[in-house]
Design an enzyme around this catalytic site. Structure first.
Site, mmCIF file in Angstrom:
data_model
loop_
_atom_site.group_PDB
_atom_site.id
_atom_site.type_symbol
_atom_site.label_atom_id
_atom_site.label_comp_id
_atom_site.label_asym_id
_atom_site.label_seq_id
_atom_site.Cartn_x
_atom_site.Cartn_y
_atom_site.Cartn_z
ATOM 1 N N ARG A 153 -0.144 19.289 -27.063
ATOM 2 C CA ARG A 153 -1.235 19.596 -26.157
ATOM 3 C C ARG A 153 -2.585 19.959 -26.799
ATOM 4 N NH1 ARG A 153 3.429 20.367 -23.147
ATOM 5 N NH2 ARG A 153 3.448 18.632 -21.324
ATOM 6 N N ASP A 207 3.800 14.064 -26.693
ATOM 7 C CA ASP A 207 3.663 14.077 -25.241
ATOM 8 C C ASP A 207 2.797 13.062 -24.686
ATOM 9 O OD1 ASP A 207 3.787 15.397 -22.644
ATOM 10 O OD2 ASP A 207 4.906 16.983 -23.636
ATOM 11 N N HIS A 259 7.101 11.984 -20.426
ATOM 12 C CA HIS A 259 6.291 12.877 -21.468
ATOM 13 C C HIS A 259 5.848 11.754 -22.807
ATOM 14 C CE1 HIS A 259 5.753 16.635 -19.478
ATOM 15 N NE2 HIS A 259 7.361 16.291 -19.141
ATOM 16 N N GLU A 268 11.708 16.188 -16.743
ATOM 17 C CA GLU A 268 10.733 15.841 -15.890
ATOM 18 C C GLU A 268 10.456 14.102 -15.886
ATOM 19 O OE1 GLU A 268 7.732 19.522 -15.612
ATOM 20 O OE2 GLU A 268 7.770 18.507 -17.293
ATOM 21 N N CYS A 288 10.907 -3.167 -11.521
ATOM 22 C CA CYS A 288 10.363 -3.879 -12.928
ATOM 23 C C CYS A 288 11.520 -4.991 -13.268
ATOM 24 C CB CYS A 288 10.435 -2.807 -14.117
ATOM 25 S SG CYS A 288 10.874 -3.477 -15.700
ATOM 26 N N CYS A 310 14.192 -3.808 -15.888
ATOM 27 C CA CYS A 310 15.066 -3.004 -15.653
ATOM 28 C C CYS A 310 16.164 -3.565 -14.290
ATOM 29 C CB CYS A 310 14.223 -1.738 -14.899
ATOM 30 S SG CYS A 310 13.325 -0.691 -16.038
ATOM 31 N N TRP A 357 16.310 25.252 -18.882
ATOM 32 C CA TRP A 357 14.838 25.657 -18.828
ATOM 33 C C TRP A 357 14.313 26.078 -17.612
ATOM 34 C CZ3 TRP A 357 10.977 22.418 -17.028
ATOM 35 C CH2 TRP A 357 11.431 21.297 -16.525
ATOM 36 N N TRP A 380 4.686 26.245 -24.873
ATOM 37 C CA TRP A 380 3.812 25.175 -24.406
ATOM 38 C C TRP A 380 2.228 25.441 -24.558
ATOM 39 C CZ3 TRP A 380 7.094 21.085 -24.039
ATOM 40 C CH2 TRP A 380 8.600 21.521 -23.727
HETATM 41 C C1 ACM Z 1 9.545 21.923 -19.831
HETATM 42 O O1 ACM Z 1 9.166 22.966 -19.707
HETATM 43 N N1 ACM Z 1 9.304 20.750 -19.218
HETATM 44 C C2 ACM Z 1 10.798 21.285 -20.822
HETATM 45 ZN ZN ZN Z 2 11.245 -1.474 -16.794
#
Ligand code: ACM
Ligand code: ZN
Length: 726
Positions: A357, A386, A449, A513, A525, A528, A588, A667
């Site tokens: 970041r 990311d 990410h 995420e 897709c 997929c 987490w 982060w």
């Molecule tokens: C996270 O904080 N997205 C692992």
């Molecule tokens: Zn795909």
């Protein structure tokens, strides 16, 4: 795809100095703040939340001069201009009464300073690390806090108008050199200054010593060891004598670390052939744990035994804390005869840094390692890619760093953010970290990410979509396409090069995420759908996409294990129900640790504890602490970190079979200088080190706070920043 080289980006934003005079920061547009080099504020300034001061510090990244002399601002809060490396001139508010701690920490372009007569107090470390500050004028009689001018090595003149010396902490000017720095005081008041605490250093007169500084071992060690036995009847060790090091074969690195520590603390060079005190380093296979050590202090020296070199190294980290003692000075005079027996509770104690970041320059990244090693952390986890950037050279795909390592902006901070690590640098980092017994663990995210990679190779995502690099925090819905063979070829090539650079037994695969709604991009897709058909996945309740994710992970996990002998790690997500046996999952998410622990037990996996409530050090430590403006982060207090139970109430069997370790995350969405990584990390990282290292029956919150005080005082002395919001 549009390629904007970083230099062009930089020129776009840094071209053209801009001077602005306004009442408040809100009178300037975002573009004007980003372009401003010289700002005059004339209104009543706010100091909390997205305040005038936060905006000056975080949004005006080119700021060289700030004129607040006409502003109404009686308080400059803690961290007001923390680590603003370009700020060369500041005119302080004419009605300033209070200047908070670390207000100008590491403002290393600032050359002169005039403190108004209205000022009542200057906080701790207010100007610590202002390395080119030459001249300071103090018009009134502010109380000056500890280490206020630490490491201001260019200081040549400190001028005062008061005949009565302001009350100053003994350490306020501790590092000035009286040979090169003049104190200019009203005629006839020299005598008073010569006698006054804090000012006497200008007269080459060290503070009156109250006798020897004697270490009290049980009060200064952090993390607390298993046992500390002091023999008050035996003769103690006098520290400030000549030292000799005797090290067994294989402990050359530890001998070098020992020489460094003794040299830095005692101020004396260390020999291998002669010396009154002997530091003996040796290996003892009978100890209980690879990281265990026994440290014995006697009148004639120190013996450290470890089962491995790592154990010997941790003995040295303990010895350094004994030398530092209560931090009344850099080094104590006397340590009583003592035996410390110690071993860790958990075997991986990690801090995670996120250069994706906001980039962390290589030398700054390296510099982070010795500080974490002091507290017996043994893993540095690097979040290398990311949605906002790709930060590691991959020789097969030079496009990644060429096209995805420079951008402008991180949320409201409209600054150029640019940089990546070469493989040669990462090898250097790995070798350097090894001398501190720190393992460097790389992380490459999948399937979410990953916008930086998708930006360079649109064929990595469903339908070959062109996606711009993300310039804000949050979660992108563009994922790698598990139906495309190129995804596996790409990841395989990336992991092949990573495995060559990072000898760590672990590689982190991300995995966080990338749930619904993002996973819905796999529903329509063609590739997929074809893959689901091949795999016989027929559900249509969205579970089909989680299964596809499991397929992607299974394939990469298999590659990592069979080809590179690596143990894969990933962030735990509930819907991703199975955790592959032997892998390491990271708990987490706030509130989800129970589920993660049960999943790890059920699947015979290991688990790293880094629950947000305890271990997210990027969150503010108190309301109003940095980062004052963020994406809605909760607060993680020091107490919450300390109160983490690494066995999560599960008992010994879990600890033995499943618990992998503890980790603290940093982060960097809101961490806009390398110094602020330390600010976010400490002192919570010290609390976590004790959680991870020390047995429950020897630790206590009160004891921790007591032992934290000298630890932090020593950090102040060494010019390391940390939060005091606890
Ligand atoms: C996270 O904080 N997205 C692992
Ligand atoms: Zn795909």
């Amino acid at each position: 795809m549009k390629i904007i080289p970083s230099l062009v980006l930089f020129a776009l934003l840094s071209g053209g100095a801009s001077a602005q005079t306004v009442s408040r920061m809100d009178d300037l547009t975002a573009e004007a703040k980003a372009a401003a080099t010289d700002i005059t504020l004339t209104g009543t300034l706010s100091t909390t939340g997205n305040s005038d001061l936060r905006q000056l510090r975080d949004l005006c990244w080119q700021l060289r001069r700030a004129d607040l002399s006409k502003a109404d601002c009686p308080v400059l809060p803690a961290n007001a201009f923390h680590s603003r490396h370009r700020l060369a001139e500041i005119l302080l508010p004419a009605n300033l009464k209070r200047l908070g701690s670390q207000a100008f920490f590491a403002c290393d372009a600032l050359t002169t300073l005039s403190l108004p007569a209205t000022l009542d107090s200057i906080g701790e470390a207010a100007f610590s690390g202002c390395a080119v500050l030459q001249e300071v004028t103090i018009a009134g009689t502010p109380v000056i806090g500890a280490f206020a001018f630490q490491n201001c090595d260019a200081l040549r003149t400190v001028r005062l108008t008061s005949a009565v010396p302001p009350v100053a902490d003994a350490t306020a000017f501790e590092t000035i050199d009286p040979e090169t720095c003049r104190l200019v005081v009203p005629e006839g008041s020299e005598k008073a200054y010569k006698k006054a605490e804090g000012w006497n250093v200008f007269f080459n007169k060290k503070q009156k010593s109250d006798g020897d500084i004697v270490c009290s071992p049980a009060d200064v060690l952090l993390p607390i060891p298993e046992s500390v036995a002091v023999d008050a009847d035996a003769k103690p060790l006098r520290v400030k004598c000549s030292w000799r090091i005797s090290a067994a074969a294989g402990l050359e690195n530890e001998a070098a670390q020992a020489a460094r520590i003794l040299g830095e603390r005692t101020g004396q060079a260390v020999a291998t052939d002669k010396g009154r005190n002997v530091l003996t380093l040796c290996l003892d296979p009978s100890l209980s744990d690879d990281e265990a050590y026994i440290l014995s202090i006697t009148e004639t020296g120190v013996d450290i035994k470890g089962r491995t070199a790592a154990g010997v190294f941790y003995g040295l980290m303990t010895l350094e804390q004994l030398l530092r003692a209560d931090a009344a000075a850099l080094c104590c005079d006397v340590i009583p005869a003592t035996v410390v027996s110690d071993a860790p509770r958990t075997h991986i104690r990690e801090l995670m840094v996120d250069p994706a970041r906001i980039f962390v320059p290589f030398e700054e990244l390296k510099a982070f390692i010795p500080e974490m090693a002091r507290y017996k952390f043994n893993a540095l986890h690097l979040h290398l890619v990311d949605d906002q950037a790709w930060r590691i050279e991959i020789k097969k795909y030079p496009e990644l760093t060429a096209n995805a390592s420079s951008r402008v902006g991180m949320d409201d901070m409209q600054m150029p953010i640019s940089g990546y690590y070469t493989q040669a640098q990462m090898k250097e980092l790995v070798a350097y970290a090894a001398t501190y017994h720190v393992d460097v663990v790389p992380e490459i995210e999948m399937p979410g990410h990953e916008v930086a990679a998708i930006h360079c190779f649109p064929q990595l995502t469903c339908g070959g979509k062109e996606v711009p690099i993300r310039t804000t925090c949050g979660v992108s819905d563009d994922l790698l396409c598990p139906g495309s063979e190129f995804t596996y070829e790409f990841l395989g090539n990336v992991f092949r090069e990573l495995a060559e650079v990072f000898p760590s037994p672990y590689i982190h695969l991300g995995g966080d995420e990338a749930g619904n709604p993002a996973l819905d991009c796999w529903t329509n897709c063609t590739d997929c759908r074809a893959l689901k058909q091949r795999l016989g996945i027929t559900t249509t309740d969205r579970s089909e996409n989680w299964r596809l994710q499991k397929y992607l992970f299974d394939r990469m996990i298999d590659t990592l294990r069979t080809k590179y002998d690596k143990t894969p790690m990933f962030w735990y997500e509930t819907d991703f129900k199975e955790i592959q046996e032997g892998c390491v999952t990271f708990a987490w998410r706030v509130g989800l640790t129970d589920a993660a622990v049960q999943a790890a037990i059920r699947n015979k996996a290991r688990i790293m504890l880094c629950p947000g409530e305890h271990c997210y050090f990027d969150y503010p430590m108190a309301r109003g602490d940095m980062p004052e403006v963020n994406w809605g982060m909760p607060v993680t207090t020091l107490y919450e970190t300390y109160s983490l139970d690494p066995s999560w109430g599960q008992g010994e069997e879990f600890e033995r079979n499943n618990l992998f370790g503890v980790a603290g995350t940093l982060w960097s969405e809101c961490i806009n200088s390398p110094e602020r990584i330390y600010y976010q990390a400490y002192p919570r990282a010290q609390a976590l080190s004790e959680v991870g290292w020390s047995r429950a029956d020897v630790r206590s919150w009160e004891g921790f706070l007591k032992r934290l005080a000298p630890t932090l005082r020593d950090m102040r002395r060494r010019g390391v920043t940390f939060s005091t919001a606890f």
